[in-house]
Design a protein around this motif. Structure first.
Motif, PDB file in Angstrom:
ATOM      1  N   TRP A 192      37.130  23.091 -83.370  1.00  0.00           N
ATOM      2  CA  TRP A 192      35.989  23.400 -83.366  1.00  0.00           C
ATOM      3  C   TRP A 192      35.972  25.549 -82.896  1.00  0.00           C
ATOM      4  O   TRP A 192      35.296  26.328 -83.936  1.00  0.00           O
ATOM      5  CB  TRP A 192      35.113  23.310 -82.026  1.00  0.00           C
ATOM      6  N   GLU A 217      37.097  26.302 -86.758  1.00  0.00           N
ATOM      7  CA  GLU A 217      35.792  25.561 -87.695  1.00  0.00           C
ATOM      8  C   GLU A 217      34.753  26.843 -87.879  1.00  0.00           C
ATOM      9  O   GLU A 217      34.178  27.551 -88.245  1.00  0.00           O
ATOM     10  CB  GLU A 217      35.463  24.439 -87.766  1.00  0.00           C
ATOM     11  N   VAL A 218      33.756  27.442 -86.630  1.00  0.00           N
ATOM     12  CA  VAL A 218      33.106  28.231 -86.536  1.00  0.00           C
ATOM     13  C   VAL A 218      33.458  29.180 -86.913  1.00  0.00           C
ATOM     14  O   VAL A 218      32.749  29.997 -86.887  1.00  0.00           O
ATOM     15  CB  VAL A 218      32.543  28.012 -84.509  1.00  0.00           C
ATOM     16  N   VAL A 235      32.474  29.189 -90.641  1.00  0.00           N
ATOM     17  CA  VAL A 235      31.886  29.066 -90.821  1.00  0.00           C
ATOM     18  C   VAL A 235      30.960  30.537 -90.739  1.00  0.00           C
ATOM     19  O   VAL A 235      29.954  31.167 -91.054  1.00  0.00           O
ATOM     20  CB  VAL A 235      30.979  28.015 -90.609  1.00  0.00           C
ATOM     21  N   ARG A 263      26.356  27.513 -83.630  1.00  0.00           N
ATOM     22  CA  ARG A 263      26.540  26.630 -84.487  1.00  0.00           C
ATOM     23  C   ARG A 263      27.987  26.097 -84.004  1.00  0.00           C
ATOM     24  O   ARG A 263      28.135  24.849 -84.411  1.00  0.00           O
ATOM     25  CB  ARG A 263      27.745  28.592 -85.778  1.00  0.00           C
ATOM     26  N   MET A 265      28.497  21.619 -84.740  1.00  0.00           N
ATOM     27  CA  MET A 265      28.876  21.159 -84.818  1.00  0.00           C
ATOM     28  C   MET A 265      29.526  20.203 -84.145  1.00  0.00           C
ATOM     29  O   MET A 265      30.474  19.107 -84.689  1.00  0.00           O
ATOM     30  CB  MET A 265      30.309  22.272 -85.064  1.00  0.00           C
ATOM     31  N   ALA A 317      29.584  16.534 -84.962  1.00  0.00           N
ATOM     32  CA  ALA A 317      30.873  15.045 -84.855  1.00  0.00           C
ATOM     33  C   ALA A 317      30.331  13.681 -83.916  1.00  0.00           C
ATOM     34  O   ALA A 317      30.944  13.286 -84.146  1.00  0.00           O
ATOM     35  CB  ALA A 317      31.594  15.651 -84.394  1.00  0.00           C
ATOM     36  N   PRO A 340      35.305  15.106 -86.760  1.00  0.00           N
ATOM     37  CA  PRO A 340      34.655  16.202 -87.609  1.00  0.00           C
ATOM     38  C   PRO A 340      33.977  16.041 -88.825  1.00  0.00           C
ATOM     39  O   PRO A 340      34.870  15.596 -89.561  1.00  0.00           O
ATOM     40  CB  PRO A 340      36.440  16.930 -87.289  1.00  0.00           C
ATOM     41  N   THR A 379      32.746  18.922 -90.761  1.00  0.00           N
ATOM     42  CA  THR A 379      31.742  20.462 -90.897  1.00  0.00           C
ATOM     43  C   THR A 379      31.994  20.329 -92.218  1.00  0.00           C
ATOM     44  O   THR A 379      30.835  21.481 -92.693  1.00  0.00           O
ATOM     45  CB  THR A 379      32.223  21.376 -90.329  1.00  0.00           C
ATOM     46  N   THR A 380      32.189  19.996 -93.764  1.00  0.00           N
ATOM     47  CA  THR A 380      32.209  20.147 -95.245  1.00  0.00           C
ATOM     48  C   THR A 380      30.477  19.611 -95.236  1.00  0.00           C
ATOM     49  O   THR A 380      30.473  19.524 -96.409  1.00  0.00           O
ATOM     50  CB  THR A 380      33.641  20.082 -95.923  1.00  0.00           C
ATOM     51  N   VAL A 409      37.263  18.803 -93.035  1.00  0.00           N
ATOM     52  CA  VAL A 409      37.502  20.304 -92.060  1.00  0.00           C
ATOM     53  C   VAL A 409      37.214  21.881 -93.624  1.00  0.00           C
ATOM     54  O   VAL A 409      38.325  20.813 -94.309  1.00  0.00           O
ATOM     55  CB  VAL A 409      38.207  20.116 -91.351  1.00  0.00           C
ATOM     56  N   TRP A 410      36.820  22.588 -92.974  1.00  0.00           N
ATOM     57  CA  TRP A 410      37.213  23.499 -93.932  1.00  0.00           C
ATOM     58  C   TRP A 410      38.996  24.589 -93.643  1.00  0.00           C
ATOM     59  O   TRP A 410      39.056  24.424 -94.855  1.00  0.00           O
ATOM     60  CB  TRP A 410      36.399  24.629 -93.295  1.00  0.00           C
TER      61      TRP A 410
END
Length: 266
Positions: free
Chosen positions: A172, A175-176, A179, A200, A204, A208, A214, A216-217, A224-225
């Motif tokens: 996280w 990912e956060v 984003v 955010r 997330m 999840a 997860p 996120t995309t 995940v990104w």
């Protein structure tokens, strides 16, 4: 190390098997609790705070007790039918809780302790607000104040600090920050809207928890990104994703970022 959403899923799994059930037997395979017998106690529920599991019991004499466990890096809880073969070596079991309908086995748990439920604050009271908890306006204000209290601190290090906010791990964090478009190795002061970042992160983790992984995309093929995607093209701009280190000395963790989407300076 499992993150807040994975720990909550573990608690939910324990609740489905144990909540409301009478313990017919127990085996606490840690030296300080080796002679403790929880048989006869009733399991109320397993609560969480960040990455901590709090299995609450009421003993035959009415005393409320909490079995506090932490998965750390390698731990897990598994549930099987009574008497069924365990999904792991017996020598790795640290806790066994038995009921008429299920056996719950804690393997390689990093922490096992028993305490009066009224004293739970002594083990989780120092932690920041739980992103998967009630998250009241006071919780949000506390998390924001703790995050921004040291503006020069590295953002990734601050987000991994469970005394700031509980539940964020390396997934996280990566990912956060992606984003939000911020560099995880930048100072906290570089975050234009830290409250939005916290919100955010909560979104997330909740997503999840709902999806069981997860996502996120929004694409299950590439969920995940940037997490663990070093040397691969960014899913947004095709720039090569990089890895870096954050965290306190002796407790470094790897994070991931896109140099174009998350520039080192604005």
């Amino acid at each position: 190390m499992p993150e807040g959403d994975a720990v909550r899923r573990t608690a939910d799994r324990l609740d489905r098997a144990l909540a409301g059930q009478l313990l017919t037997g127990s085996d606490l395979r840690v030296p300080q609790l080796a002679t403790t017998d929880l048989a006869g106690g009733t399991v109320e529920r397993t609560a969480t705070h960040g990455k901590h599991l709090l299995t609450r019991l009421v003993m035959p004499d009415g005393a409320p007790l909490t079995l506090h466990t932490h998965l750390k890096m390698e731990g897990s809880w598994r549930v099987v039918a009574p008497g069924a073969r365990w999904p792991g070596p017996a020598q790795d079991a640290r806790v066994v809780l038995r009921t008429e309908r299920a056996d719950a086995i804690g393997f390689l748990l990093g922490l096992v302790e028993l305490l009066p439920t009224a004293e739970e604050h002594t083990i989780v009271g120092h932690l920041g607000p739980d992103l998967l908890g009630a998250w009241t306006p006071d919780d949000e204000a506390t998390a924001l104040a703790r995050l921004t209290a040291t503006p020069d601190r590295m953002l990734g290090t601050a987000l991994l600090d469970q005394t700031v906010v509980a539940g964020i791990g390396t997934i996280w964090l990566s990912e956060v920050c992606f984003v939000q478009g911020v560099h995880p190795q930048a100072p906290v002061a570089a975050v234009g809207d830290p409250l939005r970042l916290l919100r955010r992160a909560r979104q997330m983790l909740r997503a999840a928890l709902e999806h069981g992984q997860p996502l996120t995309t929004g694409d299950r093929r590439n969920p995940v990104w940037v997490y663990r995607r070093q040397r691969q093209p960014c899913l947004r701009c095709r720039t090569t994703v990089e890895a870096g280190l954050v965290g306190e000395p002796g407790r470094r963790r790897t994070t991931y970022r896109c140099p174009r989407c998350q520039p080192a300076s604005a």
